[in-house]
Write an enzyme that holds these catalytic residues in place. Sequence first.
Site, PDB file in Angstrom:
ATOM      1  N   ARG A  64       0.839  -1.103  -0.048  1.00 10.27           N
ATOM      2  CA  ARG A  64      -0.045  -0.084  -0.071  1.00 10.27           C
ATOM      3  C   ARG A  64       0.905   1.573   0.155  1.00 10.27           C
ATOM      4  O   ARG A  64       0.422   2.163  -0.741  1.00 10.27           O
ATOM      5  CB  ARG A  64      -0.756   0.186   1.349  1.00 10.27           C
ATOM      6  CG  ARG A  64      -2.206  -1.028   1.078  1.00 10.27           C
ATOM      7  CD  ARG A  64      -2.894  -0.844   2.366  1.00 10.27           C
ATOM      8  NE  ARG A  64      -3.854  -1.998   2.417  1.00 10.27           N
ATOM      9  CZ  ARG A  64      -5.143  -2.052   1.729  1.00 10.27           C
ATOM     10  NH1 ARG A  64      -5.216  -1.225   0.748  1.00 10.27           N
ATOM     11  NH2 ARG A  64      -5.942  -2.838   1.926  1.00 10.27           N
ATOM     12  N   ARG A  90      -9.633   2.274  -2.770  1.00 10.87           N
ATOM     13  CA  ARG A  90      -8.341   1.768  -2.065  1.00 10.87           C
ATOM     14  C   ARG A  90      -8.286   2.648  -0.484  1.00 10.87           C
ATOM     15  O   ARG A  90      -8.631   3.803  -0.671  1.00 10.87           O
ATOM     16  CB  ARG A  90      -7.153   2.079  -2.872  1.00 10.87           C
ATOM     17  CG  ARG A  90      -7.540   1.409  -4.312  1.00 10.87           C
ATOM     18  CD  ARG A  90      -7.705  -0.049  -4.197  1.00 10.87           C
ATOM     19  NE  ARG A  90      -6.270  -0.699  -3.667  1.00 10.87           N
ATOM     20  CZ  ARG A  90      -6.182  -1.890  -3.296  1.00 10.87           C
ATOM     21  NH1 ARG A  90      -7.403  -2.586  -3.464  1.00 10.87           N
ATOM     22  NH2 ARG A  90      -5.246  -2.456  -2.672  1.00 10.87           N
ATOM     23  N   ASN A 106     -13.089  13.334   1.184  1.00 13.52           N
ATOM     24  CA  ASN A 106     -13.585  12.112   0.586  1.00 13.52           C
ATOM     25  C   ASN A 106     -15.421  12.245   0.700  1.00 13.52           C
ATOM     26  O   ASN A 106     -15.873  13.033   1.559  1.00 13.52           O
ATOM     27  CB  ASN A 106     -13.459  10.813   1.512  1.00 13.52           C
ATOM     28  CG  ASN A 106     -13.837   9.595   0.868  1.00 13.52           C
ATOM     29  OD1 ASN A 106     -14.077   9.518  -0.265  1.00 13.52           O
ATOM     30  ND2 ASN A 106     -14.636   8.771   1.919  1.00 13.52           N
ATOM     31  N   HIS A 108     -18.933  10.124   1.528  1.00 11.92           N
ATOM     32  CA  HIS A 108     -19.338   8.720   2.180  1.00 11.92           C
ATOM     33  C   HIS A 108     -20.858   8.633   1.859  1.00 11.92           C
ATOM     34  O   HIS A 108     -21.398   9.699   2.585  1.00 11.92           O
ATOM     35  CB  HIS A 108     -18.691   8.472   3.452  1.00 11.92           C
ATOM     36  CG  HIS A 108     -19.018   7.056   3.944  1.00 11.92           C
ATOM     37  ND1 HIS A 108     -18.472   6.009   3.440  1.00 11.92           N
ATOM     38  CD2 HIS A 108     -20.121   6.855   4.876  1.00 11.92           C
ATOM     39  CE1 HIS A 108     -19.035   4.998   4.112  1.00 11.92           C
ATOM     40  NE2 HIS A 108     -19.826   5.638   4.868  1.00 11.92           N
ATOM     41  N   GLN A 172     -27.982  13.940  -3.484  1.00 10.63           N
ATOM     42  CA  GLN A 172     -27.508  14.894  -2.390  1.00 10.63           C
ATOM     43  C   GLN A 172     -25.956  14.946  -2.512  1.00 10.63           C
ATOM     44  O   GLN A 172     -25.346  16.092  -2.329  1.00 10.63           O
ATOM     45  CB  GLN A 172     -27.792  14.506  -1.172  1.00 10.63           C
ATOM     46  CG  GLN A 172     -29.459  14.540  -0.905  1.00 10.63           C
ATOM     47  CD  GLN A 172     -29.846  15.999  -1.266  1.00 10.63           C
ATOM     48  OE1 GLN A 172     -29.400  16.800  -0.669  1.00 10.63           O
ATOM     49  NE2 GLN A 172     -31.099  16.038  -1.707  1.00 10.63           N
TER      50      GLN A 172
END
Length: 203
Positions: A64, A90, A106, A108, A172
Amino acid sequence: LRIGALASGGGTNLQAIIDHCRDGKLDAEIVLVISNNPDAGALERASRAGIAVRCIDHRQFAGREAFDAALVQALREAEVDLVILAGFMRIITPVFVDAFPHRIMNIHPALLPAFPGLHVQRKALEYGVRFAGCTVHFVDTGTDTGPIIIQAVVPVHDDDSEETLSARILEQEHQIYPRAIQLFAEGRLRVEGRRVLVDRSAP
Ligand code: GRF
């Protein structure tokens, strides 16, 4: 504001941001789109918009950290000011997070801290919540745990399926992600510990 976007999937959030930039609604420009998935629809959407694209396949790296180092290098070469994850599947490591402190966002599809992780629309349905929604947050070294910038709420209907709820949430998402980026572009976001304070004074 120079944006670098990372995506693994269809890229409808990326498309919303591309459209906002094109329509002059965002004081920002996406200068690079990277995907770990060569078949990601997000890459096509970026190419169609004339945006530079890179495919950095995580399977070609030992671990990673090595993969993240390649991502960081590509983003630094593009001189981005903000990194946005838009359906990027990832887990990123401190190698990446520490390269862009409070400069990685990010989206979510749940009201964090409820339902972190994957398949969260289905989990919300199965749990029987009356409201679901989505969250834009700064990325920290945890998973879906960074300081929250904006959230939006949607009602859950008794006849909802995972698909109908996901579509209502996605609508949204396409509104709050550009809004969060514009607040950042205007320098209106200040992180104090876990909280993100928004300066809403007149421009
Ligand atoms: C969306 O639910 C988003 O919240 C999640 O990935 C899903 C697909 O996003 N991160 P997109 O259509 O690829 O932007």
